[in-house]
Design an enzyme around this catalytic site. Structure first.
Site, PDB file in Angstrom:
ATOM      1  N   TYR A   1       0.835  -1.195   0.000  1.00  0.00           N
ATOM      2  CA  TYR A   1       0.000   0.000   0.000  1.00  0.00           C
ATOM      3  C   TYR A   1       0.870   1.245   0.000  1.00  0.00           C
ATOM      4  O   TYR A   1       2.082   1.177   0.214  1.00  0.00           O
ATOM      5  CB  TYR A   1      -0.954  -0.001   1.196  1.00  0.00           C
ATOM      6  CG  TYR A   1      -0.317   0.292   2.536  1.00  0.00           C
ATOM      7  CD1 TYR A   1       0.523  -0.633   3.150  1.00  0.00           C
ATOM      8  CD2 TYR A   1      -0.537   1.513   3.185  1.00  0.00           C
ATOM      9  CE1 TYR A   1       1.108  -0.363   4.375  1.00  0.00           C
ATOM     10  CE2 TYR A   1       0.048   1.786   4.403  1.00  0.00           C
ATOM     11  CZ  TYR A   1       0.869   0.853   4.998  1.00  0.00           C
ATOM     12  OH  TYR A   1       1.458   1.131   6.204  1.00  0.00           O
TER      13      TYR A   1
ATOM     14  N   LYS B   1       6.543  -1.844   1.937  1.00  0.00           N
ATOM     15  CA  LYS B   1       5.338  -1.288   2.569  1.00  0.00           C
ATOM     16  C   LYS B   1       4.199  -2.296   2.406  1.00  0.00           C
ATOM     17  O   LYS B   1       3.255  -2.115   1.625  1.00  0.00           O
ATOM     18  CB  LYS B   1       4.995   0.086   1.970  1.00  0.00           C
ATOM     19  CG  LYS B   1       4.106   0.903   2.902  1.00  0.00           C
ATOM     20  CD  LYS B   1       4.124   2.365   2.514  1.00  0.00           C
ATOM     21  CE  LYS B   1       3.045   3.188   3.191  1.00  0.00           C
ATOM     22  NZ  LYS B   1       3.128   3.274   4.640  1.00  0.00           N
TER      23      LYS B   1
ATOM     24  N   GLU C   1      11.742   2.146  14.495  1.00  0.00           N
ATOM     25  CA  GLU C   1      10.794   3.188  14.055  1.00  0.00           C
ATOM     26  C   GLU C   1       9.494   3.020  14.825  1.00  0.00           C
ATOM     27  O   GLU C   1       9.326   2.072  15.592  1.00  0.00           O
ATOM     28  CB  GLU C   1      10.548   3.077  12.549  1.00  0.00           C
ATOM     29  CG  GLU C   1       9.941   1.737  12.159  1.00  0.00           C
ATOM     30  CD  GLU C   1       9.754   1.551  10.655  1.00  0.00           C
ATOM     31  OE1 GLU C   1       9.608   2.544   9.942  1.00  0.00           O
ATOM     32  OE2 GLU C   1       9.731   0.376  10.215  1.00  0.00           O
TER      33      GLU C   1
ATOM     34  N   LEU D   1      10.885   1.179   7.381  1.00  0.00           N
ATOM     35  CA  LEU D   1      10.316   1.713   6.150  1.00  0.00           C
ATOM     36  C   LEU D   1      10.984   3.068   5.911  1.00  0.00           C
ATOM     37  O   LEU D   1      10.998   3.916   6.819  1.00  0.00           O
ATOM     38  CB  LEU D   1       8.798   1.900   6.274  1.00  0.00           C
ATOM     39  CG  LEU D   1       8.184   2.389   4.968  1.00  0.00           C
ATOM     40  CD1 LEU D   1       8.053   1.240   3.978  1.00  0.00           C
ATOM     41  CD2 LEU D   1       6.826   3.016   5.207  1.00  0.00           C
TER      42      LEU D   1
HETATM   43  N1  PLP Z   1       7.374   3.669   9.235  1.00  0.00           N
HETATM   44  C1  PLP Z   1       6.283   2.907   9.117  1.00  0.00           C
HETATM   45  C2  PLP Z   1       6.278   1.526   9.679  1.00  0.00           C
HETATM   46  C3  PLP Z   1       5.134   3.393   8.467  1.00  0.00           C
HETATM   47  O1  PLP Z   1       4.042   2.626   8.330  1.00  0.00           O
HETATM   48  C4  PLP Z   1       5.159   4.720   7.960  1.00  0.00           C
HETATM   49  C5  PLP Z   1       4.003   5.284   7.266  1.00  0.00           C
HETATM   50  O2  PLP Z   1       2.984   4.655   7.099  1.00  0.00           O
HETATM   51  C6  PLP Z   1       6.324   5.482   8.125  1.00  0.00           C
HETATM   52  C7  PLP Z   1       7.415   4.922   8.754  1.00  0.00           C
HETATM   53  C8  PLP Z   1       6.401   6.886   7.586  1.00  0.00           C
HETATM   54  O3  PLP Z   1       6.437   6.860   6.183  1.00  0.00           O
HETATM   55  P1  PLP Z   1       5.936   8.093   5.308  1.00  0.00           P
HETATM   56  O4  PLP Z   1       6.749   9.271   5.733  1.00  0.00           O
HETATM   57  O5  PLP Z   1       6.218   7.685   3.910  1.00  0.00           O
HETATM   58  O6  PLP Z   1       4.486   8.290   5.610  1.00  0.00           O
END
Ligand code: PLP
Length: 302
Positions: free
Chosen positions: A33, A147, A180, A205
């Site tokens: 996603y 993701k 994270e 991620l």
């Molecule tokens: N880490 C995880 C596990 C996430 O699910 C997300 C966003 O959904 C992020 C970090 C932050 O990513 P982004 O800045 O692309 O929203």
């Protein structure tokens, strides 16, 4: 008009959106996603989000259901139909539906679902007081760079945070280092003013907000480091914050109940938040300008 969704080639009322009971997303979490933020009706950082989507698909050997240009058109059409000003576009692609069998089915077409969501501005109290995080063991798989829609560990730790009255849970690896949050990247600011966030690897991620903020930080000439940090270092840090497509840059003022710095949102954090908001406004203005002159890649204004 009721809120519209897009499912496999059709726009339909959100409440009527449905996929097959043997969709592999439903049965195996066999899909990926993206969440693309929308500000002033414009998709922010659309290209890097679509790059990451295509990478996630490649890693799982799932075909793109439509061409990238078509994905962009669908996103814009949904923004238009739903009169979306500020919020997000959610895109989900699964391997498709087929009789339940773990191995990839021979003939399957990927499922594509797209929805939108209007979001209110962040509550003032969050920015005035900052948010609390708790720390929890990271029990996820070893490909957190994809993701994937397989988010059960993230769901469990976010629920733990909610039950503890916290906004987010920072996941911690076997060596005591923060990976994270459940849906955000984690940052601290050291005593000498360096912004630190974990380096991109299969352990996290690689957030698009993380990447854009690194660009903002570089352009402004602030010090930064991409390296792991421990929970102990975070609790002793001058400032802390999280980043994501929906939280932007959000100050963290408590970690496991311990105040960060003086317990107030940090000065660098709030400066970075403002600069990130300005960055988004710049993206929106550039996209509007390109659409007005007809030079937008898709040729369709939002
Ligand atoms: N880490 C995880 C596990 C996430 O699910 C997300 C966003 O959904 C992020 C970090 C932050 O990513 P982004 O800045 O692309 O929203």
């Amino acid at each position: 008009m009721p809120r519209q969704a897009y499912v496999n080639g059709r726009y339909l009322p959100h409440r009527q959106g449905a996929v097959h009971i043997e969709d592999r997303g439903f049965q195996f979490a066999d899909g990926v996603y993206e969440v693309v933020p929308v500000r002033e009706r414009i998709l922010i950082d659309e290209e890097p989000h679509l790059d990451r989507l295509e990478r996630s698909l490649r890693e799982l050997r799932i075909a793109m259901p439509v061409q990238r240009a078509t994905l962009k058109l669908i996103a814009r059409e949904l923004i238009r139909r739903n009169d979306l000003s500020n919020g997000l576009v959610y895109m989900q692609i699964t391997r498709g539906s087929a009789p339940r069998e773990h191995a990839f089915p021979a003939h399957v077409s990927p499922t594509l679902v797209m929805t939108t969501r209007q979001l209110k501005p962040h509550r003032e109290a969050l920015l005035r007081d900052g948010v609390a995080v708790i720390t929890v063991p990271d029990i996820r798989w070893r490909r957190c760079d994809i993701k994937s829609i397989g988010l059960l560990p993230n769901v469990l730790v976010k629920q733990a945070a909610a039950e503890a009255g916290a906004y987010e849970a920072w996941q911690v690896d076997d060596q005591g280092r923060v990976t994270e949050g459940s849906s955000t990247n984690a940052w601290i600011v050291t005593e000498d003013g360096t912004a630190v966030t974990r380096d991109a690897s299969q352990a996290i991620l690689n957030g698009i907000t993380r990447l854009s903020l690194l660009k903002v930080i570089r352009a402004a000439g602030y010090g930064f480091a991409e390296r792991p940090f421990t929970v102990a270092e975070a609790k002793a840090a001058r400032e802390a914050f999280i980043t994501s497509s929906t939280s932007y840059v959000m100050p963290v003022t408590r970690i496991d109940g311990v105040p960060v710095g003086d317990g107030r949102p940090g000065a660098l954090t709030m400066a970075l938040r403002q600069q990130y908001v300005d960055y988004m406004a710049g993206c929106a203005a550039a996209e509007r300008g390109a659409a007005a002159t007809g030079s937008a890649e898709t040729g369709v204004g939002a």
